[in-house]
Motif scaffolding. Structure first.
Motif, mmCIF file in Angstrom:
data_model
loop_
_atom_site.group_PDB
_atom_site.id
_atom_site.type_symbol
_atom_site.label_atom_id
_atom_site.label_comp_id
_atom_site.label_asym_id
_atom_site.label_seq_id
_atom_site.Cartn_x
_atom_site.Cartn_y
_atom_site.Cartn_z
ATOM 1 N N LEU A 89 0.832 -1.203 0.000
ATOM 2 C CA LEU A 89 0.000 0.000 0.000
ATOM 3 C C LEU A 89 0.870 1.259 0.000
ATOM 4 C CD1 LEU A 89 -2.815 -0.981 2.528
ATOM 5 C CD2 LEU A 89 -2.961 -0.882 0.051
ATOM 6 N N ALA A 90 1.906 1.257 0.828
ATOM 7 C CA ALA A 90 2.798 2.413 0.870
ATOM 8 C C ALA A 90 3.503 2.594 -0.473
ATOM 9 C CB ALA A 90 3.820 2.250 1.997
ATOM 10 N N GLY A 91 3.907 1.492 -1.093
ATOM 11 C CA GLY A 91 4.526 1.572 -2.417
ATOM 12 C C GLY A 91 3.572 2.141 -3.451
ATOM 13 N N SER A 92 2.318 1.742 -3.375
ATOM 14 C CA SER A 92 1.316 2.279 -4.299
ATOM 15 C C SER A 92 1.108 3.769 -4.075
ATOM 16 C CB SER A 92 -0.020 1.549 -4.119
ATOM 17 O OG SER A 92 0.097 0.203 -4.497
ATOM 18 N N ILE A 93 1.082 4.182 -2.824
ATOM 19 C CA ILE A 93 0.906 5.602 -2.519
ATOM 20 C C ILE A 93 2.094 6.406 -3.035
ATOM 21 C CG2 ILE A 93 0.816 7.268 -0.609
ATOM 22 C CD1 ILE A 93 -0.929 5.142 0.872
ATOM 23 N N VAL A 94 3.302 5.870 -2.896
ATOM 24 C CA VAL A 94 4.486 6.550 -3.427
ATOM 25 C C VAL A 94 4.408 6.644 -4.948
ATOM 26 C CG1 VAL A 94 6.989 6.345 -3.739
ATOM 27 C CG2 VAL A 94 5.992 6.033 -1.477
ATOM 28 N N ALA A 95 3.964 5.567 -5.607
ATOM 29 C CA ALA A 95 3.833 5.598 -7.070
ATOM 30 C C ALA A 95 2.800 6.639 -7.498
ATOM 31 C CB ALA A 95 3.446 4.216 -7.592
ATOM 32 N N ILE A 96 1.673 6.696 -6.812
ATOM 33 C CA ILE A 96 0.634 7.681 -7.123
ATOM 34 C C ILE A 96 1.165 9.094 -6.887
ATOM 35 C CG2 ILE A 96 -1.625 8.568 -6.385
ATOM 36 C CD1 ILE A 96 -2.319 5.528 -5.806
ATOM 37 N N SER A 97 1.868 9.272 -5.780
ATOM 38 C CA SER A 97 2.457 10.572 -5.469
ATOM 39 C C SER A 97 3.493 10.961 -6.529
ATOM 40 C CB SER A 97 3.102 10.532 -4.083
ATOM 41 O OG SER A 97 3.815 11.704 -3.814
ATOM 42 N N SER A 98 4.266 9.997 -6.997
ATOM 43 C CA SER A 98 5.269 10.267 -8.039
ATOM 44 C C SER A 98 4.618 10.762 -9.319
ATOM 45 C CB SER A 98 6.077 9.000 -8.350
ATOM 46 O OG SER A 98 6.796 8.575 -7.238
ATOM 47 N N ILE A 99 3.516 10.139 -9.683
ATOM 48 C CA ILE A 99 2.819 10.551 -10.897
ATOM 49 C C ILE A 99 2.240 11.951 -10.723
ATOM 50 C CG2 ILE A 99 0.812 10.069 -12.362
ATOM 51 C CD1 ILE A 99 1.466 7.084 -11.931
ATOM 52 N N GLN A 100 1.662 12.206 -9.566
ATOM 53 C CA GLN A 100 1.127 13.546 -9.301
ATOM 54 C C GLN A 100 2.234 14.591 -9.378
ATOM 55 O OE1 GLN A 100 -2.021 14.614 -8.800
ATOM 56 N NE2 GLN A 100 -2.789 12.569 -9.167
ATOM 57 N N LEU A 101 3.383 14.258 -8.800
ATOM 58 C CA LEU A 101 4.513 15.181 -8.813
ATOM 59 C C LEU A 101 5.020 15.404 -10.239
ATOM 60 C CD1 LEU A 101 6.181 16.795 -6.801
ATOM 61 C CD2 LEU A 101 7.713 14.836 -6.591
ATOM 62 N N LEU A 102 5.097 14.359 -11.012
ATOM 63 C CA LEU A 102 5.512 14.494 -12.412
ATOM 64 C C LEU A 102 4.537 15.376 -13.180
ATOM 65 C CD1 LEU A 102 7.399 13.776 -14.727
ATOM 66 C CD2 LEU A 102 6.113 11.642 -15.012
ATOM 67 N N GLN A 103 3.253 15.187 -12.939
ATOM 68 C CA GLN A 103 2.250 16.029 -13.597
ATOM 69 C C GLN A 103 2.442 17.493 -13.211
ATOM 70 O OE1 GLN A 103 -1.320 14.140 -12.224
ATOM 71 N NE2 GLN A 103 -1.387 12.694 -13.927
ATOM 72 N N MET A 104 2.754 17.731 -11.955
ATOM 73 C CA MET A 104 2.972 19.119 -11.515
ATOM 74 C C MET A 104 4.209 19.711 -12.185
ATOM 75 S SD MET A 104 2.018 18.918 -7.460
ATOM 76 C CE MET A 104 2.100 20.688 -7.171
ATOM 77 N N PHE A 105 5.266 18.928 -12.292
ATOM 78 C CA PHE A 105 6.497 19.436 -12.906
ATOM 79 C C PHE A 105 6.328 19.687 -14.398
ATOM 80 C CE2 PHE A 105 9.175 17.612 -9.291
ATOM 81 C CZ PHE A 105 9.304 18.857 -8.695
ATOM 82 N N LEU A 106 5.492 18.890 -15.043
ATOM 83 C CA LEU A 106 5.249 19.113 -16.466
ATOM 84 C C LEU A 106 4.469 20.411 -16.709
ATOM 85 C CD1 LEU A 106 4.477 15.494 -17.703
ATOM 86 C CD2 LEU A 106 6.495 16.885 -18.227
ATOM 87 N N ARG A 107 3.783 20.874 -15.676
ATOM 88 C CA ARG A 107 3.038 22.141 -15.764
ATOM 89 C C ARG A 107 3.488 23.078 -14.657
ATOM 90 N NH1 ARG A 107 -2.895 21.880 -17.445
ATOM 91 N NH2 ARG A 107 -2.265 24.036 -17.563
ATOM 92 N N ALA A 108 4.783 23.102 -14.413
ATOM 93 C CA ALA A 108 5.343 23.883 -13.305
ATOM 94 C C ALA A 108 4.999 25.363 -13.402
ATOM 95 C CB ALA A 108 6.859 23.695 -13.251
ATOM 96 N N ASP A 109 4.744 25.843 -14.609
ATOM 97 C CA ASP A 109 4.447 27.265 -14.785
ATOM 98 C C ASP A 109 3.136 27.685 -14.126
ATOM 99 O OD1 ASP A 109 3.332 25.568 -16.797
ATOM 100 O OD2 ASP A 109 2.800 27.333 -17.986
ATOM 101 N N VAL A 110 2.244 26.747 -13.848
ATOM 102 C CA VAL A 110 0.960 27.111 -13.228
ATOM 103 C C VAL A 110 0.977 26.948 -11.704
ATOM 104 C CG1 VAL A 110 -0.358 26.560 -15.304
ATOM 105 C CG2 VAL A 110 -0.087 24.833 -13.525
ATOM 106 N N TYR A 111 2.104 26.509 -11.156
ATOM 107 C CA TYR A 111 2.217 26.315 -9.710
ATOM 108 C C TYR A 111 3.242 27.287 -9.145
ATOM 109 C CZ TYR A 111 -0.209 21.911 -10.543
ATOM 110 O OH TYR A 111 -1.129 20.978 -10.904
ATOM 111 N N THR A 112 3.025 27.689 -7.911
ATOM 112 C CA THR A 112 4.009 28.536 -7.239
ATOM 113 C C THR A 112 5.158 27.657 -6.751
ATOM 114 O OG1 THR A 112 3.014 28.285 -5.044
ATOM 115 C CG2 THR A 112 2.184 30.102 -6.434
#
Length: 170
Positions: free
Chosen positions: A109-132
């Motif tokens: 479960l923790a591994g799955s949460i890390v994988a989900i968090s990684s994808i969310q983080l990657l999505q944020m970095f791909l659109r870093a211009d819209v985040y502070t």
């Protein structure tokens, strides 16, 4: 009086079935919405910009990981809390559930949460211009906490397995 209480407490495990059925129903609704996302992705994948297509694909992957997490919780919880699956379930492909002890399940479960968090983080970095910068820093920090927690759970599970838990089975 004691046997009646023991039987009552043992029967109360079936209350958990309500929650697991609720999770299954929520997963079915989630699947319907997911199919809509897949259809939308299929209709726009060739016409949208490449970075948007990648983001959309990452959303689909994210949803898939969440569904796998929910299924893992439902099956392992049913098998360990409510009613063990039939030992002949090897034919149905469910025998792996029996190998999930509570420690192993926590690590998965923790591994799955890390994988989900990684994808969310990657999505944020791909659109870093819209985040502070602050939002990105918090996202990285939270991801680090998830990762550290998963590592600690894995190490703890490994140490406990070596101290007599599953060590004899290896």
């Amino acid at each position: 009086m004691r046997p009646i209480l023991a039987n009552l407490i043992l029967a109360s495990r079936w209350i958990a079935a309500v929650f697991l059925l609720g999770l299954a129903a929520a997963l079915a609704l989630f699947a319907i919405r997911y199919l809509g996302k897949v259809v939308k992705f299929g209709m726009t994948v060739f016409t949208s910009p490449q970075d948007q297509a990648l983001l959309d694909l990452l959303h689909i992957l994210d949803w898939t990981l969440v569904s796998a997490l929910v299924v893992m919780v439902i099956l392992a919880s049913w098998d360990s809390l409510v009613s063990p699956f039939d030992p002949e379930s090897k034919a149905s492909g469910i025998a792996w559930v029996r190998k999930l002890d509570p420690g192993n399940l926590k690590v998965k479960l923790a591994g799955s949460i890390v994988a989900i968090s990684s994808i969310q983080l990657l999505q944020m970095f791909l659109r870093a211009d819209v985040y502070t910068d602050r939002t990105l820093a918090w996202a990285v920090g939270l991801h680090g906490v998830f990762l550290a927690g998963a590592l600690i759970l894995a190490i703890t599970d490994r140490v406990s397995a070596g101290s007599g838990g599953r060590a004899g089975k290896e």
